[in-house]
Design an enzyme around this catalytic site. Structure first.
Site, short mmCIF file in Angstrom:
data_model
loop_
_atom_site.label_atom_id
_atom_site.label_comp_id
_atom_site.label_asym_id
_atom_site.label_seq_id
_atom_site.Cartn_x
_atom_site.Cartn_y
_atom_site.Cartn_z
N LEU A 33 0.82 -1.22 0.00
CA LEU A 33 0.00 0.00 0.00
C LEU A 33 0.85 1.27 0.00
O LEU A 33 1.95 1.30 0.56
CB LEU A 33 -0.90 0.03 1.23
CG LEU A 33 -1.91 -1.12 1.39
CD1 LEU A 33 -2.85 -0.81 2.55
CD2 LEU A 33 -2.72 -1.37 0.12
N HIS A 37 -3.56 4.09 -2.45
CA HIS A 37 -4.54 3.17 -1.86
C HIS A 37 -5.24 3.82 -0.68
O HIS A 37 -6.45 3.63 -0.47
CB HIS A 37 -3.85 1.89 -1.37
CG HIS A 37 -3.10 1.14 -2.44
ND1 HIS A 37 -1.73 1.10 -2.47
CD2 HIS A 37 -3.51 0.40 -3.49
CE1 HIS A 37 -1.33 0.35 -3.50
NE2 HIS A 37 -2.40 -0.08 -4.13
N GLY A 147 -9.34 3.31 -8.24
CA GLY A 147 -8.55 4.50 -8.54
C GLY A 147 -8.62 4.89 -10.00
O GLY A 147 -8.58 4.03 -10.88
#
Ligand code: AMP
Length: 291
Positions: A33, A37, A147
């Site tokens: 991450l 994220h 995303g």
């Protein structure tokens, strides 16, 4: 924060959530991450009662010559990021949990899965659609976040949700960038210092395209050529594609109008990076929007 690894534990948690009439949000990731994220977690945190982060390096979305075995894994720091973002549960299944037998059942969004990224990675989106379906089946989330950085993934998953009649809502989160504009990616760790510097050309090429459209350029091929020229001017970049396509169908646009996706992909050494921006274009106005 709960750490969940098996299907029975997921089902218990979901049953408990529903019994309390709580809503549930899911952020699917492959771990390692970073702030990108975390932006997805922050986007969903205020919207739901229970926030779930999944971490699963999904083998079926990697091609045979891709980096599945080398893909960065960082569970200790992932846990710290998740705690800090007030995640309620982390779902971190073994491959045998997600694929209990060798898979023969796949979800495929035909057509839009074979262009752009799909032209280079023909089974990638089949793997993505399949694993997202499994996560939806397990967690029945009210909402998921994806995303903007992976805009084609957004388009594919949105189409899948619509066609398979999933009631799940999709939230798209803007791309989080380094100060020089490079989009954060778990794969950035592969870059040498020189490649890291060169990689900023992706964002610069999008900026150049945006400026051209702002100046009134509406010819898709000319905008695409401008993108390609910017990337080819960087000696360490090997251009994969630089395109201007319809944001829903991913078909090339000859004349920019409505929502278009401007997308680039290039290799820096052995590392393949992507970037994109979505534009809402009319005759005398252009705005950046989310996919
Ligand atoms: P990954 O772990 O790379 O599969 O990414 C998981 C999710 O995080 C996907 O929805 C990605 O689009 C999203 N994501 C990755 N990098 C960024 C970024 N720089 N900004 C925003 N979202 C991102």
């Amino acid at each position: 924060m709960q750490w969940v690894e098996d299907v029975d534990a997921v089902r218990r948690l979901v049953a408990e959530t529903r019994a309390q009439q709580h809503t549930l949000g899911l952020v699917p990731t492959m771990g390692a991450l970073h702030r990108g994220h975390v932006a997805l977690l922050h986007a969903l945190r205020p919207e739901v009662d229970r926030l779930v982060l999944s971490i699963f390096v999904n083998p079926t979305q990697f091609g045979p010559r891709e980096d599945f075995a080398q893909y960065p894994r960082a569970l200790a720091s992932d846990r710290a990021w998740a705690e800090a973002a007030h995640v309620d549960a982390v779902f971190c299944p073994a491959t045998s949990v997600m694929y209990p037998i060798p898979p023969s059942t796949f979800v495929q969004v035909e057509g839009i899965d074979q262009v752009l990224e799909g032209a280079v990675r023909p089974t990638h989106f089949r793997g993505v659609a399949t694993v997202v379906s499994k996560l939806l089946n397990l967690w029945t989330p009210d909402v998921i976040a994806l995303g903007q950085k992976d805009a084609q993934q957004v388009v594919v998953v949105r189409r899948m949700l619509q066609e398979l009649l999933w009631p799940t809502r999709l939230v798209v989160v803007p791309t989080v960038r380094e100060p020089d504009g490079l989009a954060l990616s778990s794969r950035n760790v592969y870059l040498s210092p020189a490649e890291r510097q060169a990689a900023v050309v992706l964002h610069r090429s999008l900026d150049a395209a945006l400026q051209a459209v702002r100046r009134g350029e509406r010819d898709g091929a000319r905008v695409a050529a401008e993108l390609a020229a910017a990337i080819q001017a960087e000696p360490l970049a090997q251009l994969d594609y630089a395109v201007v396509v319809d944001a829903a169908t991913l078909a090339p646009v000859t004349r920019l109008a409505g929502r278009v996706l401007v997308a680039v992909a290039a290799r820096f050494g052995t590392t393949r990076l992507l970037d994109n921006c979505c534009l809402a274009v009319d005759e005398d106005d252009v705005r950046t929007v989310l996919a």
